[in-house]
Design an enzyme around this catalytic site. Structure first.
Site, short mmCIF file in Angstrom:
data_model
loop_
_atom_site.label_atom_id
_atom_site.label_comp_id
_atom_site.label_asym_id
_atom_site.label_seq_id
_atom_site.Cartn_x
_atom_site.Cartn_y
_atom_site.Cartn_z
N CYS A 115 0.81 -1.23 0.00
CA CYS A 115 0.00 0.00 0.00
C CYS A 115 0.85 1.28 0.00
CB CYS A 115 -0.95 0.01 1.19
SG CYS A 115 -2.08 -1.39 1.17
N HIS A 252 -3.06 7.32 2.15
CA HIS A 252 -3.54 6.02 1.67
C HIS A 252 -4.94 5.80 2.23
CE1 HIS A 252 -4.03 1.89 0.80
NE2 HIS A 252 -3.79 1.47 2.02
N ASN A 282 -10.15 0.04 -0.16
CA ASN A 282 -8.68 0.09 -0.11
C ASN A 282 -8.14 -0.51 -1.41
OD1 ASN A 282 -5.96 -0.30 0.35
ND2 ASN A 282 -6.21 -1.13 2.41
O1 UT7 Z 1 -3.82 -1.00 3.55
C1 UT7 Z 1 -3.29 -1.91 4.45
C2 UT7 Z 1 -3.55 -1.49 5.78
N1 UT7 Z 1 -4.71 -2.11 6.34
C3 UT7 Z 1 -5.43 -1.43 7.18
O2 UT7 Z 1 -5.20 -0.27 7.37
C4 UT7 Z 1 -6.50 -2.12 7.98
C5 UT7 Z 1 -6.34 -1.75 9.42
N2 UT7 Z 1 -7.35 -2.33 10.29
C6 UT7 Z 1 -8.64 -1.96 10.23
O3 UT7 Z 1 -9.03 -1.14 9.43
C7 UT7 Z 1 -9.58 -2.54 11.26
O4 UT7 Z 1 -8.85 -3.25 12.22
C8 UT7 Z 1 -10.64 -3.46 10.62
C9 UT7 Z 1 -11.62 -2.61 9.82
C10 UT7 Z 1 -9.99 -4.49 9.73
C11 UT7 Z 1 -11.44 -4.18 11.71
O5 UT7 Z 1 -11.99 -3.24 12.61
P1 UT7 Z 1 -11.91 -3.52 14.19
O6 UT7 Z 1 -12.65 -2.42 14.84
O7 UT7 Z 1 -10.47 -3.70 14.53
O8 UT7 Z 1 -12.76 -4.85 14.32
P2 UT7 Z 1 -12.33 -6.26 14.95
O9 UT7 Z 1 -11.35 -6.94 14.06
O10 UT7 Z 1 -11.98 -6.06 16.36
O11 UT7 Z 1 -13.70 -7.05 14.86
C12 UT7 Z 1 -14.79 -6.68 15.68
C13 UT7 Z 1 -15.93 -7.65 15.47
C14 UT7 Z 1 -15.57 -9.11 15.61
O12 UT7 Z 1 -16.65 -9.74 16.25
P3 UT7 Z 1 -16.57 -10.13 17.80
O13 UT7 Z 1 -15.39 -11.05 17.93
O14 UT7 Z 1 -16.38 -8.84 18.54
O15 UT7 Z 1 -17.89 -10.79 18.07
C15 UT7 Z 1 -15.48 -9.60 14.20
O16 UT7 Z 1 -15.77 -10.97 14.07
O17 UT7 Z 1 -16.44 -7.50 14.14
C16 UT7 Z 1 -16.53 -8.79 13.52
N3 UT7 Z 1 -16.29 -8.64 12.09
C17 UT7 Z 1 -17.25 -8.39 11.19
N4 UT7 Z 1 -18.58 -8.25 11.32
C18 UT7 Z 1 -19.28 -7.99 10.21
C19 UT7 Z 1 -15.08 -8.67 11.45
N5 UT7 Z 1 -15.28 -8.46 10.14
C20 UT7 Z 1 -16.61 -8.28 9.95
C21 UT7 Z 1 -17.40 -8.02 8.83
N6 UT7 Z 1 -18.71 -7.86 9.00
N7 UT7 Z 1 -16.87 -7.87 7.59
#
Ligand code: UT7
Length: 325
Positions: A115, A252, A282
């Site tokens: 990225c 980005h 992204n």
């Molecule tokens: O360009 C490369 C760089 N990449 C990035 O910049 C990505 C950086 N990271 C992020 O943007 C965030 O960490 C994410 C958007 C990927 C995730 O957000 P988060 O607030 O860190 O969520 P999480 O991973 O803690 O997940 C929270 C909950 C989980 O459920 P439980 O365990 O709390 O019950 C996940 O299972 O959200 C659930 N979850 C989803 N629910 C619906 C994860 N993905 C999804 C989904 N739809 N697509």
């Protein structure tokens, strides 16, 4: 004249024909529009079909940038394509773009910094131009990240999209001050100890397959907000400018929350932030040139404006460049 500067003289972009909204994605993936918008700011993304390869999208973006600059392929002597999703392991996608443009001279190569690839490519092209090794460069960020996605993994597959963007950089005389047009400074970093946080689990030298993208989202998030602002501070320091001098911050486009937290930390006003993650998702190395093209074409970025680009990608790799348009 006291120095050469790499001045942006044109930009362009290209997107696949198919736009997929969060609601459409939720028909096949266990997710919702509400979750995706709230966690990332993404509302839709463009996904390529088999004919819309990275080189096809990259060539379209490059042609648009040349048209915008009023130049032809014969005027270019350097093509750098930032991509992690080349059409083939080799030859370089940049050489396919070169051929697609009808260029028979110059030099073309790919640059892989995920990225952060576009910031790395602008920095590399700048080194060619300011040393006189090239006169005009096409810097392309082109990706088909949808090819790397595991559609069974909802934590990653909802985040990415496909597309390409390009700028034409031209070596022009400058005075060596921050009032010059062109790339004023850039700062790059990498730290390979973070490999496991964002990687593809395949490749020609390991599995012999393309593999799928794997990410520990929370750790990437933490690093993106906590650490990558060092390169922006470097760029401000090296150019003698501050956040107040900026006209536009074009980071980005991975996640709206990361972008806004970074801007707040750096003291960059929210109304100076160009946000396109809502419409493109992204797109990795393509996200910054896509955003630049949007903000240029809608009249926000004007000649003379001070623009900071910044990105973090797998590796980790990260970087920032300060450009007076
Ligand atoms: O360009 C490369 C760089 N990449 C990035 O910049 C990505 C950086 N990271 C992020 O943007 C965030 O960490 C994410 C958007 C990927 C995730 O957000 P988060 O607030 O860190 O969520 P999480 O991973 O803690 O997940 C929270 C909950 C989980 O459920 P439980 O365990 O709390 O019950 C996940 O299972 O959200 C659930 N979850 C989803 N629910 C619906 C994860 N993905 C999804 C989904 N739809 N697509």
């Amino acid at each position: 004249m006291t120095c050469l500067r790499s001045v942006v003289v044109g930009c362009g972009s290209a997107l696949p024909a198919r736009c997929v909204t969060n609601a459409a994605l939720a028909e096949t993936v266990d997710t919702s529009d509400e979750w995706i918008v709230q966690r990332t700011g993404i509302r839709q993304r463009y996904l390529s079909d088999a004919s819309e390869t990275t080189s096809v999208l990259g060539t379209r973006a490059a042609k648009a940038a040349l048209d915008d600059a009023g130049l032809t392929a014969a005027d270019i002597d350097l093509v750098i394509c930032a991509t992690s999703t080349p059409d083939h392991t080799f030859p370089a996608t940049a050489t396919q773009i070169q051929a697609g443009l009808g260029m028979t001279g110059g030099v073309a190569f790919d640059l892989q910094a995920v990225c952060a690839g576009f910031v790395y490519a602008v920095t590399t092209a700048d080194k060619f131009l300011v040393t006189g090794a090239a006169r005009r460069a096409l810097v392309v960020g082109a990706e088909t990240f949808s090819r790397l996605l595991d559609w069974e993994d909802r934590t990653t597959c909802v985040l990415f999209g496909d597309g390409a963007g390009a700028v034409v950089l031209e070596a022009r005389a400058g005075e060596g001050t921050s009032a010059d047009r062109g790339v004023l400074t850039s700062s790059l970093r990498s730290d390979g100890r973070h490999r496991e946080k964002l990687y593809v689990d395949g490749g020609p030298g390991s599995t012999g397959t393309t593999g799928h993208l794997r990410m520990t989202g929370k750790e990437v998030f933490r690093f993106a907000v906590g650490s990558v602002t060092d390169v922006i501070d470097d760029a401000f320091r090296a150019s003698g400018t501050t956040a107040d001098d900026l006209d536009w911050f074009v980071p980005h486009q991975a996640n709206r929350r990361i972008i806004e937290a970074s801007a707040d930390k750096l003291g960059i006003a929210r109304d100076k932030v160009v946000l396109t993650v809502d419409r493109h998702g992204n797109t990795s190395a393509a996200s910054i040139p896509l955003a630049l093209d949007v903000a240029r074409k809608d009249g926000r970025i004007k000649d003379g404006d001070l623009v900071m680009i910044e990105a973090i990608g797998g590796g980790f790799t990260w970087g920032a460049a300060l450009i007076r348009w």
